[in-house]
Design an enzyme around this catalytic site. Structure first.
Site, PDB file in Angstrom:
ATOM      1  N   ALA A  10       8.481  77.181  30.250  1.00  0.00           N
ATOM      2  CA  ALA A  10       9.618  78.089  30.441  1.00  0.00           C
ATOM      3  C   ALA A  10       9.048  79.492  30.660  1.00  0.00           C
ATOM      4  O   ALA A  10       8.954  80.291  29.732  1.00  0.00           O
ATOM      5  CB  ALA A  10      10.516  78.036  29.206  1.00  0.00           C
ATOM      6  N   GLU A  11       8.659  79.766  31.895  1.00  0.00           N
ATOM      7  CA  GLU A  11       7.932  81.020  32.160  1.00  0.00           C
ATOM      8  C   GLU A  11       8.759  82.266  31.859  1.00  0.00           C
ATOM      9  O   GLU A  11       8.212  83.274  31.388  1.00  0.00           O
ATOM     10  CB  GLU A  11       7.436  81.050  33.613  1.00  0.00           C
ATOM     11  CG  GLU A  11       6.187  80.230  33.885  1.00  0.00           C
ATOM     12  CD  GLU A  11       6.431  78.731  33.969  1.00  0.00           C
ATOM     13  OE1 GLU A  11       7.613  78.323  34.000  1.00  0.00           O
ATOM     14  OE2 GLU A  11       5.460  77.951  33.992  1.00  0.00           O
ATOM     15  N   ASP A  69       1.144  81.257  41.049  1.00  0.00           N
ATOM     16  CA  ASP A  69       2.336  80.831  41.795  1.00  0.00           C
ATOM     17  C   ASP A  69       3.544  80.649  40.858  1.00  0.00           C
ATOM     18  O   ASP A  69       4.691  80.731  41.290  1.00  0.00           O
ATOM     19  CB  ASP A  69       2.033  79.521  42.529  1.00  0.00           C
ATOM     20  CG  ASP A  69       0.687  79.580  43.233  1.00  0.00           C
ATOM     21  OD1 ASP A  69       0.649  79.708  44.453  1.00  0.00           O
ATOM     22  OD2 ASP A  69      -0.356  79.539  42.528  1.00  0.00           O
ATOM     23  N   HIS A  80      -0.109  76.315  44.683  1.00  0.00           N
ATOM     24  CA  HIS A  80      -1.140  76.496  43.651  1.00  0.00           C
ATOM     25  C   HIS A  80      -2.335  77.228  44.244  1.00  0.00           C
ATOM     26  O   HIS A  80      -3.480  76.955  43.880  1.00  0.00           O
ATOM     27  CB  HIS A  80      -1.633  75.142  43.118  1.00  0.00           C
ATOM     28  CG  HIS A  80      -0.664  74.431  42.222  1.00  0.00           C
ATOM     29  ND1 HIS A  80       0.509  73.893  42.672  1.00  0.00           N
ATOM     30  CD2 HIS A  80      -0.698  74.170  40.890  1.00  0.00           C
ATOM     31  CE1 HIS A  80       1.153  73.321  41.659  1.00  0.00           C
ATOM     32  NE2 HIS A  80       0.437  73.480  40.569  1.00  0.00           N
TER      33      HIS A  80
END
Ligand SMILES: Cc1ncc(C[n+]2csc(CCOP(=O)(O)OP(=O)(O)O)c2C)c(N)n1
Length: 665
Positions: free
Chosen positions: A398-399, A424, A468
């Site tokens: 959960a950035e 990313d 990525h």
């Protein structure tokens, strides 16, 4: 709505609540009036809380002075109830020097000064992750404090809020999530968006208690939030309280409400919390109509006199507009250990974190997989074992919650080092860095800051797909208020990370994934933030680079030397703050020629910024070499055709040298 009679015990609070709600209403009415007319004292949109006063009044009555409040953007009532002076709140809404934020915030982004009121948030839902961070700090500091965060029913659908609820449950944080459900998501009825009633039912899915209460009744709000706060204080975790309330006026001051059915507006007026409380107090004989009218007249006069006072105050001083973006960094190199070590880049990161955890009790390290497993690249290996789960821990994937927790905890006294696994992925949570962390010092005029560190890695490596592989440092370096550094050696991986933790502003350290296993000699030290490193001196040109590209630049300089071309290599290390002095000096001493090399795509890359600065300083023989403007393919064959490598740098250097210096205009 029929209410049970107010008990004798509750009469004193009910009388106080009535007065507080009436004061907020009078204040909002004054704001409305000040925003009207040909030359309004309040410019821009304001979102008034008429109808919702019982929520802050009831909630604040349930809280201790050491608790914290993060409010919805419709937050004047919260600011007033939390204890900010009405003059400083109105001064801010009127964008006066005397405002709590000196006119830098305005109505929807009022920030406190370290007391109970932390801030409003005009990015709906964004306060949730920040509340998690403040709560993390309070529980870490064992203050027994609780955080109340309020938001609208529309905000209940924000991803960041969802992440905050998940994160708070995982860490059992002392947060009371308060949804002020006024039935409207801006101009759209929430019932058209969410096909069920009682938003608090979602609490079950998060694994926390939920309740839906009458948000027009300050007693119900006080009692329910009190229960949730007690539970949080006991260490039992967060709760979600939905306060059903009403929006008596428009979404904002200029809203003519063409979309709103008259019957719905009338039904809302029927639930006016002030009228309801007046009737209830009259019913038990605690107030009569003359006293009520007298109180109304007194509070209206107070608000009017406040308006007169504030409108007479000065606008902010334009000379101060550039102040408090970041704290100016000063500092000298400190050698922390005179024994040189041979470490890989990844070990250097690990050792820097270990040293910071050892030396500063306020450092906490968290992110996806960083705790038990020690990080997918091993940078946090063994740290949880050595320092405990409360200091080094795994987070949900959960950035936004990770970065918001970093923001809130840093504002409340911790030094969080949060890991975002891949550059990313930072894109899904940029709000917390750009709209939140970067604003704290500026808006509060230096009274608060968000001294967090984000560690992240980037770069294209064989097989890494287009999600990525991106080099996105320019996105971050573009933002005033953020520090951005890219270490390219084990030495820098160590001392730049330590410098970042020491810095009082938000720092992003962008590591190079490709370098994690490279070894080097590290003399453990901390160098000042913003200093560059001259890796090599040469008379013919300067190659200016950072991160992975700095190593390629050095390789190219060696190849050029074999052909008799002497190149300086300047590794900028930090893009913000940028070491402009050293940049100009090195280019001056290197034939006044500069080639800027980066792995990021060329257009809008940070190379464009360096070129501009060189040209502004009279250096005309300059060029840049980045990755062409294409997506990054996974195939190593295709990657090789795009990324600047030694041969490409050598060729670009020769082309620059053979170019005649243009004459400055
Ligand atoms: C992330 C984000 N998206 C959209 C907006 C624009 N916006 C401002 S207020 C608002 C309505 C929010 O509704 P709700 O959360 O129910 O709060 P209320 O207006 O009812 O107080 C919206 C969509 C915003 N400020 N932030």
């Amino acid at each position: 709505m029929t209410y049970a009679p107010i008990s004798e015990n509750d009469v004193p609070f009910a009388l106080l609540a009535l007065e507080r709600m009436m004061f907020i209403r009078a204040f909002e009415k004054a704001c409305w009036d000040l925003s009207a007319g040909a030359q309004p004292a309040i410019i821009g949109s304001i979102h008034l809380c008429a109808g919702q006063e019982a929520v802050p009044v009831g909630a604040c009555a349930a809280l201790a002075d050491s608790d914290k409040i993060i409010a919805t953007y419709r937050g004047h009532g919260w600011a007033l109830e939390s204890g900010l002076s009405p003059a400083s709140v109105l001064g801010e809404i009127c964008l006066r020097q005397s405002g709590i934020n000196g006119g830098r915030a305005g109505s929807a982004l009022i920030m406190g000064d370290g007391g109970r009121f932390v801030a409003e948030n005009s990015i709906v839902g964004a306060g949730g992750p920040i509340a998690d961070g403040v709560a993390l700090a309070l529980s870490y500091q064992k203050t027994g404090g609780v955080v109340v965060v309020s938001f609208g029913d529309g905000a209940m659908n924000q991803g960041a809020l969802h992440e905050a609820l998940v994160f708070a449950t995982t860490r059992k944080l002392p947060v009371v999530f308060v949804c002020e459900n006024n039935g409207w998501s801006e101009l759209t009825p929430t019932s058209r968006i969410v096909p069920f009633d009682r938003l608090s039912r979602r609490a079950n899915g998060y694994g926390m208690p939920g309740a839906t209460i009458d948000g027009c009744d300050p007693l119900a709000v006080r009692d329910t939030i009190g229960l949730a706060a007690d539970r949080a204080r006991r260490g039992e975790g967060p709760s979600l309280i939905e306060c059903n309330t009403v929006r008596l006026w428009g979404h904002y001051n200029k809203d003519v409400e063409h979309y709103r059915p008259k019957a719905e507006r009338a039904a809302a007026a029927e639930r006016d919390p002030i009228e309801a409380m007046r009737r209830r107090l009259e019913a038990v004989g605690a107030i009569d109509s003359a006293t009520f009218k007298g109180l109304q007249a007194k509070l209206d006069a107070e608000a009017d006199s406040l308006a007169d006072q504030v409108t007479g105050e000065a606008a902010p001083d334009p000379q101060t507009a550039r102040d408090h973006v970041v704290q100016t960094s000063v500092g000298t190199s400190i050698v922390v250990d005179d024994q040189p070590q041979t470490w890989t880049y990844q070990q250097a990161v690990n050792e820097a974190l270990r040293a910071e955890l050892r030396e500063r009790q306020e450092v906490v390290v968290f992110g996806e997989d960083v705790g038990h497993a020690g990080g997918i690249f091993g940078c946090t290996r063994n740290l949880q074992r050595e320092f405990g789960e409360h200091r080094v821990f795994d987070t949900p994937i959960a950035e936004a919650a990770i970065l918001g927790t970093a923001v809130g905890s840093s504002m409340a006294g911790l030094r969080p080092v949060a890991e975002i696994m891949w550059m990313d992925f930072i894109l899904v949570a940029l709000d917390q860095l750009i709209n939140q962390a970067a604003n704290v010092r500026y808006v509060t005029r230096g009274r608060m800051s968000a001294p967090l560190v984000v560690r992240v890695q980037q770069g294209a490596t064989p097989g890494s797909c287009a999600q990525h592989a991106q080099s996105l440092e320019a996105l971050l370096a573009h933002i005033p208020g953020l520090r951005v550094g890219l270490p390219s050696t084990p030495q820098d991986a160590y001392d730049m990370l330590r410098a970042a933790v020491a810095d009082p502003d938000p720092c992003v350290i962008i590591e190079a994934r490709e370098l994690y296993q490279t070894k080097g000699t590290v003399l453990p030290k901390i160098t000042p933030i913003g200093s560059s490193r001259l890796r090599r001196s040469g008379r013919d040109l300067a190659i200016v680079a950072w991160g992975m590209a700095a190593n390629k630049a050095e390789e190219a300089a060696e190849a050029l030397a074999a052909e008799g071309i002497e190149a300086s290599v300047l590794d900028l290390r930090w893009l913000a703050p940028l070491d402009s002095t050293e940049l100009m000096k090195v280019v001056e001493q290197s034939g006044r020629r500069a080639l800027i090399v980066h792995e990021a795509n060329t257009t809008g890359g940070f190379g464009a910024e360096i070129l501009s600065r060189l040209i502004e300083n009279g250096f005309m023989n300059v060029a840049r070499l980045g990755t062409p403007d294409v997506r990054i393919p996974a195939s190593p064959v295709l990657q090789r055709a795009l990324l600047p490598n030694c041969e490409a740098i050598v060729a670009a250097s020769k082309a620059l040298i053979s170019r005649r210096e243009p004459v400055a205009a």
